[in-house]
Write an enzyme that holds these catalytic residues in place. Structure first.
Site, mmCIF file in Angstrom:
data_model
loop_
_atom_site.group_PDB
_atom_site.id
_atom_site.type_symbol
_atom_site.label_atom_id
_atom_site.label_comp_id
_atom_site.label_asym_id
_atom_site.label_seq_id
_atom_site.Cartn_x
_atom_site.Cartn_y
_atom_site.Cartn_z
ATOM 1 N N CYS A 138 88.634 6.879 102.559
ATOM 2 C CA CYS A 138 88.123 6.541 101.209
ATOM 3 C C CYS A 138 89.413 6.623 100.334
ATOM 4 O O CYS A 138 90.154 7.595 100.378
ATOM 5 C CB CYS A 138 86.848 7.444 100.598
ATOM 6 S SG CYS A 138 86.433 7.142 99.231
ATOM 7 N N HIS A 149 80.030 1.353 103.026
ATOM 8 C CA HIS A 149 80.821 2.042 102.423
ATOM 9 C C HIS A 149 80.830 1.751 100.974
ATOM 10 O O HIS A 149 80.666 2.843 100.075
ATOM 11 C CB HIS A 149 82.026 2.055 103.293
ATOM 12 C CG HIS A 149 82.904 3.105 102.475
ATOM 13 N ND1 HIS A 149 83.615 4.276 103.188
ATOM 14 C CD2 HIS A 149 83.770 3.387 101.186
ATOM 15 C CE1 HIS A 149 84.137 4.942 102.467
ATOM 16 N NE2 HIS A 149 84.370 4.216 101.160
ATOM 17 N N GLU A 150 80.994 0.652 100.574
ATOM 18 C CA GLU A 150 81.392 0.148 99.292
ATOM 19 C C GLU A 150 79.826 0.148 98.427
ATOM 20 O O GLU A 150 80.030 0.521 97.221
ATOM 21 C CB GLU A 150 82.062 -1.358 98.968
ATOM 22 C CG GLU A 150 83.596 -1.419 99.733
ATOM 23 C CD GLU A 150 84.218 -0.328 99.308
ATOM 24 O OE1 GLU A 150 84.246 0.196 98.322
ATOM 25 O OE2 GLU A 150 85.241 0.385 100.182
ATOM 26 N N HIS A 157 79.217 3.597 97.175
ATOM 27 C CA HIS A 157 80.084 3.939 96.135
ATOM 28 C C HIS A 157 79.214 3.392 95.047
ATOM 29 O O HIS A 157 79.490 4.311 93.729
ATOM 30 C CB HIS A 157 81.536 3.346 96.190
ATOM 31 C CG HIS A 157 82.489 3.930 96.837
ATOM 32 N ND1 HIS A 157 82.812 5.036 96.275
ATOM 33 C CD2 HIS A 157 83.407 3.617 97.700
ATOM 34 C CE1 HIS A 157 83.686 5.708 97.159
ATOM 35 N NE2 HIS A 157 84.108 4.882 98.132
#
Length: 401
Positions: free
Chosen positions: A317, A359-360, A363
């Protein structure tokens, strides 16, 4: 618009922007005014830093030194918006000596110029196609001793970003280096962003003992928000599309610029991604660049279905890039997202791309990958990690090999 032409001249301390537009009145009524915008952003990858700069030292009308003319006549203007880093105003087709309306079927040139010091101007210049335009041209005029390097990115109506389709031309003229680029019939709402660096200054900065050393410090230096900032653990605000289409395009442009900076300091063989909170923007937007070079743009994304099959692989990250963590993820995810026109779309992502996208989206939801790791499993230092430079590969069943 028949022709939109812009030139940016830099003398080593100050930028002077000159914009010339040949406009045609295709309406049944005379045109008596024209809207223009002046916008600056010294640190495009770090909105908080830029906001602080302009709060403490706002862009002023005196320093801009705006001048404008329609045809050969100097004209005045009426201010629409006056903000710290943004000015919007109407050029008025009149002066103390008369009025100069553009009647139906007529064509004229509008020209305006303004000045901004390099302490307030970032190393980028963007042109946005807001009206149907037959030709767009741009020139950047820099001192040769700064050894400038220039590149360009196009962002389309779909918010996809890619390098300019044609090369930027370069020529030397005495002590200047001029970069020019043009395109015919640019699509409506496209954005063309030119960025540059001065290599003579970069080499001086790189030799400085104050340059960052760790992976996380390097990411911080290019504008990536680091762990501990509250924006990384909050829910990002969704876009109201298409009403906020312009805002969405601006955020996507910043994400692509941040990705270009990151690619300049690290090899991403597995692909990479960036979410708006990571560059200090509290909006539900992210991009993913796959190992094959495809750019995926996600606005208001949410995972609506996950496969039962999972695998567990190391992730990194940008917001704490000194470590890598082993994270279980589904091999396939179904994502609902919105395009720039407001239409809802559903896309299925698989294997490594599914991991990047998940993953994004985490976020955007304020989730860091460390919370996804199995209990008792800790991240390892980047020096222990042996996966840099390798792509993910899967067998016929979709399992990592």
């Amino acid at each position: 618009m028949k022709h939109d032409d812009a030139e940016l001249f830099y003398d080593g301390r100050t930028y002077r922007a000159t914009q010339r537009r040949q406009i045609y009145n295709a309406s049944p009524n005379p045109v008596t005014q024209y809207l223009i915008r002046i916008s600056v952003d010294r640190y495009p990858g770090s909105p908080e830093r830029s906001n602080q700069l302009y709060r403490e030292n706002p862009l002023t009308w005196d320093e801009i030194g705006l001048s404008a003319q329609v045809g050969n006549e100097p004209v005045g203007w009426r201010v629409q918006h006056d903000r710290d880093a943004f000015k919007e105003l109407w050029l008025l087709f009149e002066n103390e000596y008369g009025r100069y309306p553009l009647y139906p079927g007529e064509t004229t040139w509008i020209e305006y110029s303004y000045t901004v010091g390099d302490e307030k101007w970032g190393t980028w210049f963007q042109r946005a196609v807001r009206l149907p335009t037959e030709r767009l041209s741009v020139r950047l005029n820099f001192p040769v001793e700064l050894d400038p390097a220039v590149w360009g990115t196009e962002t389309t109506m779909t918010a996809a970003a890619f390098p300019f389709r044609t090369a930027i031309h370069q020529e030397a003229a005495s002590d200047r280096r001029i970069f020019s680029w043009s395109t015919d019939a640019p699509p409506l709402h496209a954005r063309y962003r030119l960025e540059w660096k001065f290599r003579s200054r970069s080499s001086q900065e790189e030799s400085s003992p104050a340059m960052p050393q760790s992976a996380s410090e390097k990411m911080r230096s290019i504008g990536i928000v680091q762990a501990g900032d509250p924006i990384l653990t909050g829910q990002a605000r969704r876009f109201n599309l298409p009403t906020e289409a312009e805002d969405a395009r601006r955020v996507v442009a910043e994400l692509n610029a941040a990705s270009e900076r990151a690619a300049g300091i690290h090899l991403f063989s597995k692909g990479m991604g960036c979410a708006a909170p990571q560059i200090g923007i509290d909006r539900a937007a992210a991009i993913v660049r796959t190992p094959d070079g495809e750019t995926i743009t996600l606005l208001n994304p949410r995972v609506i279905e996950e496969s039962a099959d999972t695998d567990e692989q190391y992730e990194g990250c940008w917001s704490f890039f000194d470590v890598r963590g082993k994270v279980p993820r589904p091999l396939s995810i179904t994502v609902e997202h919105t395009d720039i026109s407001g239409e809802q779309r559903i896309t299925i992502f698989e294997y490594g791309v599914a991991r990047l996208v998940a993953h994004e989206i985490d976020h955007i939801d304020g989730i860091l990958y460390t919370t996804r790791m199995r209990p008792g499993v800790d991240p390892i230092s980047v020096s222990e990690y042996r996966g840099t430079g390798r792509t993910w590969s899967y067998d016929a069943s979709g399992r990592k090999t």
